[in-house]
Design an enzyme around this catalytic site. Structure first.
Site, PDB file in Angstrom:
ATOM      1  N   LYS A  51      -4.660 -10.374   6.901  1.00  0.00           N
ATOM      2  CA  LYS A  51      -3.407 -10.448   7.819  1.00  0.00           C
ATOM      3  C   LYS A  51      -3.762 -11.615   8.779  1.00  0.00           C
ATOM      4  O   LYS A  51      -2.723 -11.994   9.349  1.00  0.00           O
ATOM      5  CB  LYS A  51      -3.164  -9.290   8.476  1.00  0.00           C
ATOM      6  CG  LYS A  51      -2.600  -8.156   7.641  1.00  0.00           C
ATOM      7  CD  LYS A  51      -1.245  -8.678   6.651  1.00  0.00           C
ATOM      8  CE  LYS A  51      -0.779  -7.548   5.823  1.00  0.00           C
ATOM      9  NZ  LYS A  51       0.358  -8.023   5.360  1.00  0.00           N
ATOM     10  N   SER A 264      -7.516   0.694   1.056  1.00  0.00           N
ATOM     11  CA  SER A 264      -6.512  -0.141   0.089  1.00  0.00           C
ATOM     12  C   SER A 264      -7.381  -0.916  -1.065  1.00  0.00           C
ATOM     13  O   SER A 264      -7.029  -1.039  -2.224  1.00  0.00           O
ATOM     14  CB  SER A 264      -5.738  -0.991   0.621  1.00  0.00           C
ATOM     15  OG  SER A 264      -5.919  -2.173   1.031  1.00  0.00           O
TER      16      SER A 264
HETATM   17  C1  LIG Z   1      -5.130  -2.841   4.188  1.00  0.00           C
HETATM   18  C2  LIG Z   1      -3.934  -3.429   3.397  1.00  0.00           C
HETATM   19  N1  LIG Z   1      -4.126  -3.688   2.105  1.00  0.00           N
HETATM   20  C3  LIG Z   1      -3.144  -4.570   1.389  1.00  0.00           C
HETATM   21  C4  LIG Z   1      -2.148  -4.758   1.994  1.00  0.00           C
HETATM   22  C5  LIG Z   1      -0.934  -5.471   1.349  1.00  0.00           C
HETATM   23  O1  LIG Z   1      -0.692  -6.733   1.760  1.00  0.00           O
HETATM   24  P1  LIG Z   1       0.468  -7.573   1.497  1.00  0.00           P
HETATM   25  O2  LIG Z   1       1.279  -7.137   2.775  1.00  0.00           O
HETATM   26  O3  LIG Z   1       0.459  -9.016   1.213  1.00  0.00           O
HETATM   27  O4  LIG Z   1       1.355  -6.955   0.521  1.00  0.00           O
HETATM   28  C6  LIG Z   1      -1.964  -4.621   3.680  1.00  0.00           C
HETATM   29  C7  LIG Z   1      -0.804  -5.143   4.158  1.00  0.00           C
HETATM   30  O5  LIG Z   1      -0.404  -4.377   5.179  1.00  0.00           O
HETATM   31  C8  LIG Z   1      -3.179  -3.729   4.312  1.00  0.00           C
HETATM   32  O6  LIG Z   1      -2.915  -3.620   5.407  1.00  0.00           O
END
Ligand SMILES: Cc1ncc(COP(=O)(O)O)c(C=O)c1O
Length: 318
Positions: A51, A264
């Site tokens: 981010k 994630s």
């Molecule tokens: C830990 C984590 N993984 C994956 C994502 C997904 O990314 P995107 O917002 O670009 O879809 C986020 C988004 O908030 C996240 O915080």
């Protein structure tokens, strides 16, 4: 000590260190023969997640448009990582920060935000991210308050098109599949588009929590909110992953590779391994969106490895 880097070429700005994260091959995770797994380690960004890329892109966009000036208050809806990225940026660039956050986020994130001088505005988790976004939007009606709206800001997608994907292609020209989580959809849309432009055969695959499950940072499209930035036409498929499998994969990765990644990333790895089974041969690039430090208490206490069984049919292809 000798150095051939002239002083004036050095940047002393922490925000200059956003991006250019390592792409590493996982050499100790058993994978189908003929397949290779590569992970883009976004936890190496300065606030610890992918981010940082969009925080900088959105803020610089708003600065250029004259919408955001030093002293202003940035307001944003976030489950954690965007908030932490904006907290770093705000301290560096002289902004205040208000974060609208559902109560069900990883423990410790609110305390961290407090440490960075950000204000947390809580909202009920059951009302979903849509309400947090609406709350951020209405806060932005106050004087000196600016909403960057990561869920609909084109700079989010651009950061991944110009940054994340360009870096992947320069590190690894042959990308047969790209796997990333679905949060705002910015990563999949921006990077997915660029990778498909480079090679139309590259499979672009999204990862989401199973309906009703919580996976920090990711969202289930089945809950009814399709992020406006997500270009579904780019996706070749989606994998649903349950929280236990994601935790299990993340913990196993620490054990096999010595890499501590977020939950994630465990979900993304789980999906990539299932995808590898369906492919003949090739390179799969995964986005590991953040590091594992902030999830550490739950990694150490939750779920035994044998809890991680999941239903291998849980795949949506189109
Ligand atoms: C830990 C984590 N993984 C994956 C994502 C997904 O990314 P995107 O917002 O670009 O879809 C986020 C988004 O908030 C996240 O915080």
């Amino acid at each position: 000590m000798e150095t051939d880097v002239p002083n004036q070429a050095r940047s002393y700005d922490i925000l200059e260190s956003v991006g250019n994260t390592p792409l590493v091959e996982l050499r100790h995770v058993p994978v189908k023969s003929g397949m290779r797994l590569f992970a883009k380690l976004e936890g190496m960004n300065p606030s610890g997640s992918i981010k940082d890329r969009i925080a900088r892109a959105m803020a610089e966009d708003a600065e250029r448009q004259g919408r955001l000036r030093p002293g202003d208050t940035i307001v944003e809806a976030s489950t954690g990582n965007t908030a932490l990225a904006l907290a770093l940026l705000s301290r560096q660039r002289g902004y205040k920060l208000k974060v609208v956050m559902p109560t069900r986020v990883a423990p410790g994130i609110a305390e961290l935000l407090g440490l960075f001088g950000a204000e947390v505005v809580w909202c009920e988790p059951r009302v979903g991210m849509k309400s947090a976004i609406d709350a951020a939007r209405s806060l932005a009606g106050e004087p000196g308050h600016v909403a960057l709206l990561q869920f609909e800001n084109a700079a989010n997608v651009r950061a991944h098109y110009e940054g994340t994907a360009a870096e992947i292609l320069s590190a690894l020209p042959q990308v047969d599949a790209f796997v990333a989580g679905i949060g705002t959809g910015g990563t999949l849309t921006g990077a997915g588009r660029r990778l498909k432009e480079a090679n139309p055969k590259t499979l672009v695959v999204g990862v989401e929590p199973r309906f009703g499950e919580q996976l920090q940072g990711l969202r289930s499209l089945e809950e009814g909110y399709i992020p406006p930035l997500l270009d579904l036409s780019l996706l070749d498929g989606r994998y649903l992953v349950d929280a236990k499998a994601a935790f299990h994969r993340a913990r196993a990765l620490a054990h096999s590779e010595g890499l501590l990644v977020g939950v994630s990333s465990g979900a993304v790895l789980d999906a990539a391994l299932r995808l590898a089974e369906r492919m003949e041969r090739g390179n799969i690039v995964m986005i590991f969106a953040d590091g594992g430090w902030k999830y550490l208490p739950s990694y150490l206490t939750s779920f035994k490895p044998h809890d991680a069984l999941h239903d291998a049919d849980d795949i949506a292809w189109w």
